[in-house]
Design an enzyme around this catalytic site. Structure first.
Site, PDB file in Angstrom:
ATOM      1  N   PHE A  17     -42.689 -50.124 -83.973  1.00  0.00           N
ATOM      2  CA  PHE A  17     -42.829 -49.295 -85.168  1.00  0.00           C
ATOM      3  C   PHE A  17     -41.615 -48.381 -85.293  1.00  0.00           C
ATOM      4  O   PHE A  17     -41.337 -47.579 -84.413  1.00  0.00           O
ATOM      5  CB  PHE A  17     -44.115 -48.476 -85.133  1.00  0.00           C
ATOM      6  CG  PHE A  17     -44.490 -48.022 -86.518  1.00  0.00           C
ATOM      7  CD1 PHE A  17     -45.154 -48.863 -87.383  1.00  0.00           C
ATOM      8  CD2 PHE A  17     -44.120 -46.754 -86.963  1.00  0.00           C
ATOM      9  CE1 PHE A  17     -45.451 -48.467 -88.688  1.00  0.00           C
ATOM     10  CE2 PHE A  17     -44.414 -46.354 -88.264  1.00  0.00           C
ATOM     11  CZ  PHE A  17     -45.089 -47.212 -89.119  1.00  0.00           C
ATOM     12  N   VAL A  18     -40.909 -48.537 -86.412  1.00  0.00           N
ATOM     13  CA  VAL A  18     -39.666 -47.781 -86.602  1.00  0.00           C
ATOM     14  C   VAL A  18     -39.783 -46.818 -87.787  1.00  0.00           C
ATOM     15  O   VAL A  18     -40.569 -47.056 -88.714  1.00  0.00           O
ATOM     16  CB  VAL A  18     -38.460 -48.732 -86.806  1.00  0.00           C
ATOM     17  CG1 VAL A  18     -38.180 -49.516 -85.545  1.00  0.00           C
ATOM     18  CG2 VAL A  18     -38.677 -49.681 -87.981  1.00  0.00           C
ATOM     19  N   LYS A  74     -42.549 -46.265-101.244  1.00  0.00           N
ATOM     20  CA  LYS A  74     -41.471 -45.307-101.297  1.00  0.00           C
ATOM     21  C   LYS A  74     -40.360 -45.682-100.316  1.00  0.00           C
ATOM     22  O   LYS A  74     -39.241 -45.200-100.412  1.00  0.00           O
ATOM     23  CB  LYS A  74     -42.001 -43.909-100.902  1.00  0.00           C
ATOM     24  CG  LYS A  74     -43.143 -43.407-101.751  1.00  0.00           C
ATOM     25  CD  LYS A  74     -43.693 -42.115-101.099  1.00  0.00           C
ATOM     26  CE  LYS A  74     -45.021 -41.740-101.731  1.00  0.00           C
ATOM     27  NZ  LYS A  74     -45.699 -40.684-100.941  1.00  0.00           N
ATOM     28  N   ASP A  89     -38.099 -52.174 -97.750  1.00  0.00           N
ATOM     29  CA  ASP A  89     -37.592 -51.533 -96.538  1.00  0.00           C
ATOM     30  C   ASP A  89     -37.746 -52.451 -95.326  1.00  0.00           C
ATOM     31  O   ASP A  89     -36.822 -52.640 -94.554  1.00  0.00           O
ATOM     32  CB  ASP A  89     -38.280 -50.178 -96.295  1.00  0.00           C
ATOM     33  CG  ASP A  89     -39.807 -50.245 -96.313  1.00  0.00           C
ATOM     34  OD1 ASP A  89     -40.377 -51.331 -96.538  1.00  0.00           O
ATOM     35  OD2 ASP A  89     -40.437 -49.191 -96.097  1.00  0.00           O
ATOM     36  N   LYS A 112     -39.209 -58.053 -89.123  1.00  0.00           N
ATOM     37  CA  LYS A 112     -39.803 -58.273 -87.794  1.00  0.00           C
ATOM     38  C   LYS A 112     -40.319 -59.717 -87.779  1.00  0.00           C
ATOM     39  O   LYS A 112     -41.501 -59.952 -88.072  1.00  0.00           O
ATOM     40  CB  LYS A 112     -40.995 -57.335 -87.577  1.00  0.00           C
ATOM     41  CG  LYS A 112     -40.694 -55.850 -87.584  1.00  0.00           C
ATOM     42  CD  LYS A 112     -41.987 -55.070 -87.322  1.00  0.00           C
ATOM     43  CE  LYS A 112     -41.834 -53.599 -87.527  1.00  0.00           C
ATOM     44  NZ  LYS A 112     -43.111 -52.866 -87.405  1.00  0.00           N
ATOM     45  N   ASP A 135     -43.153 -56.843 -92.167  1.00  0.00           N
ATOM     46  CA  ASP A 135     -43.917 -56.855 -90.924  1.00  0.00           C
ATOM     47  C   ASP A 135     -44.804 -58.116 -90.934  1.00  0.00           C
ATOM     48  O   ASP A 135     -44.364 -59.200 -90.572  1.00  0.00           O
ATOM     49  CB  ASP A 135     -44.712 -55.545 -90.852  1.00  0.00           C
ATOM     50  CG  ASP A 135     -45.446 -55.355 -89.542  1.00  0.00           C
ATOM     51  OD1 ASP A 135     -45.002 -55.902 -88.524  1.00  0.00           O
ATOM     52  OD2 ASP A 135     -46.473 -54.663 -89.530  1.00  0.00           O
TER      53      ASP A 135
HETATM   54  P1  IMP Z   1     -46.307 -56.021 -94.363  1.00  0.00           P
HETATM   55  O1  IMP Z   1     -47.118 -56.252 -95.602  1.00  0.00           O
HETATM   56  O2  IMP Z   1     -47.192 -56.072 -93.123  1.00  0.00           O
HETATM   57  O3  IMP Z   1     -45.114 -56.921 -94.230  1.00  0.00           O
HETATM   58  O4  IMP Z   1     -45.831 -54.526 -94.380  1.00  0.00           O
HETATM   59  C1  IMP Z   1     -44.787 -54.086 -95.122  1.00  0.00           C
HETATM   60  C2  IMP Z   1     -44.859 -52.592 -95.367  1.00  0.00           C
HETATM   61  O5  IMP Z   1     -45.467 -51.883 -94.264  1.00  0.00           O
HETATM   62  C3  IMP Z   1     -43.455 -52.057 -95.492  1.00  0.00           C
HETATM   63  O6  IMP Z   1     -43.049 -52.007 -96.828  1.00  0.00           O
HETATM   64  C4  IMP Z   1     -43.584 -50.673 -94.864  1.00  0.00           C
HETATM   65  O7  IMP Z   1     -43.879 -49.711 -95.846  1.00  0.00           O
HETATM   66  C5  IMP Z   1     -44.711 -50.763 -93.866  1.00  0.00           C
HETATM   67  N1  IMP Z   1     -44.213 -50.974 -92.482  1.00  0.00           N
HETATM   68  C6  IMP Z   1     -44.257 -52.103 -91.742  1.00  0.00           C
HETATM   69  N2  IMP Z   1     -43.705 -51.936 -90.535  1.00  0.00           N
HETATM   70  C7  IMP Z   1     -43.276 -50.656 -90.498  1.00  0.00           C
HETATM   71  C8  IMP Z   1     -42.572 -49.859 -89.501  1.00  0.00           C
HETATM   72  O8  IMP Z   1     -42.217 -50.305 -88.390  1.00  0.00           O
HETATM   73  N3  IMP Z   1     -42.308 -48.579 -89.874  1.00  0.00           N
HETATM   74  C9  IMP Z   1     -42.663 -48.042 -91.061  1.00  0.00           C
HETATM   75  N4  IMP Z   1     -43.288 -48.740 -92.014  1.00  0.00           N
HETATM   76  C10 IMP Z   1     -43.601 -50.034 -91.742  1.00  0.00           C
HETATM   77 MG    MG Z   2     -44.608 -47.305 -95.646  1.00  0.00          MG
END
Ligand code: IMP
Ligand code: MG
Length: 181
Positions: A154-155, A45, A102, A133, A105
């Site tokens: 964490f944002v 979302k 969005d 990040k 990470d």
């Molecule tokens: P990844 O698979 O670890 O890159 O995570 C990506 C998903 O984790 C994003 O689409 C977000 O929904 C969530 N996410 C990662 N970091 C944050 C943060 O700092 N705040 C809020 N959601 C995050």
């Molecule tokens: Mg999320």
């Protein structure tokens, strides 16, 4: 100060800064995707706010679709488990696909999504993320269009949540560690 604001240690990007950067991205994408009729695939979302603003700054014909994948649940640590909750509705074969995310990470979600979409034989798959990040990446990811790079914090806000809250903030702030530890 309301209860949402007092859980933030700082505002990272205010509304004006976010909107200015999105206008720039919209202009860049409008040039890049002229005559390509791209499909913007919004990852639910968190990317809803970003995509609805971004697409209004794109001056070319385009289509939109939505995908939902599981990532964090209620934790702030990536589970590494990626599962499709809602698939795209469009036939994307031979189409130009722009994934709208969005935040990146670990990069696990984006890595999975790209591999998955490529199987449908699109003409191209590129990615546009609002926040990245870079120091948190665990797998290599290509990000062709990016709003801002941030530290490993964490944002929340502007679509981004913690336990489904804060998405409605018009700005992006750093969540105090005490809120989630
Ligand atoms: P990844 O698979 O670890 O890159 O995570 C990506 C998903 O984790 C994003 O689409 C977000 O929904 C969530 N996410 C990662 N970091 C944050 C943060 O700092 N705040 C809020 N959601 C995050
Ligand atoms: Mg999320």
């Amino acid at each position: 100060m309301d209860t949402m604001n007092c859980n933030l240690s700082a505002v990272l990007f205010d509304e004006g800064t976010i909107q200015k950067r999105i206008r720039e991205l919209g202009a860049e994408l409008s040039t890049e995707y002229t005559h390509k009729n791209p499909i913007l695939v919004c990852i639910l979302k968190g990317a809803v706010t970003f995509m609805t603003d971004l697409m209004r700054h794109m001056t070319i014909p385009l289509e939109i679709d939505f995908m939902s994948i599981s990532s964090y649940g209620e934790s702030t640590i990536s589970s590494g488990v990626v599962k499709i909750r809602k698939d795209i509705d469009s036939d994307i074969a031979d189409r130009h696909i722009l994934i709208i995310e969005d935040i990146v990470d670990s990069g696990l979600s984006l890595h999975y999504l790209k591999e998955y979409l490529i199987k449908h034989k699109p003409a191209s798959v590129k990615t546009c993320v609002l926040l990245d990040k870079p120091t948190a990446h665990k797998v290599p990811v290509d990000i062709e269009y990016k709003g801002f790079e941030i530290e490993n914090e964490f944002v929340v806000g502007y679509g981004l949540d913690y336990a489904e809250k804060y998405r409605n903030l018009p700005y992006i702030g750093i969540l105090k560690e005490e809120v989630y530890i």
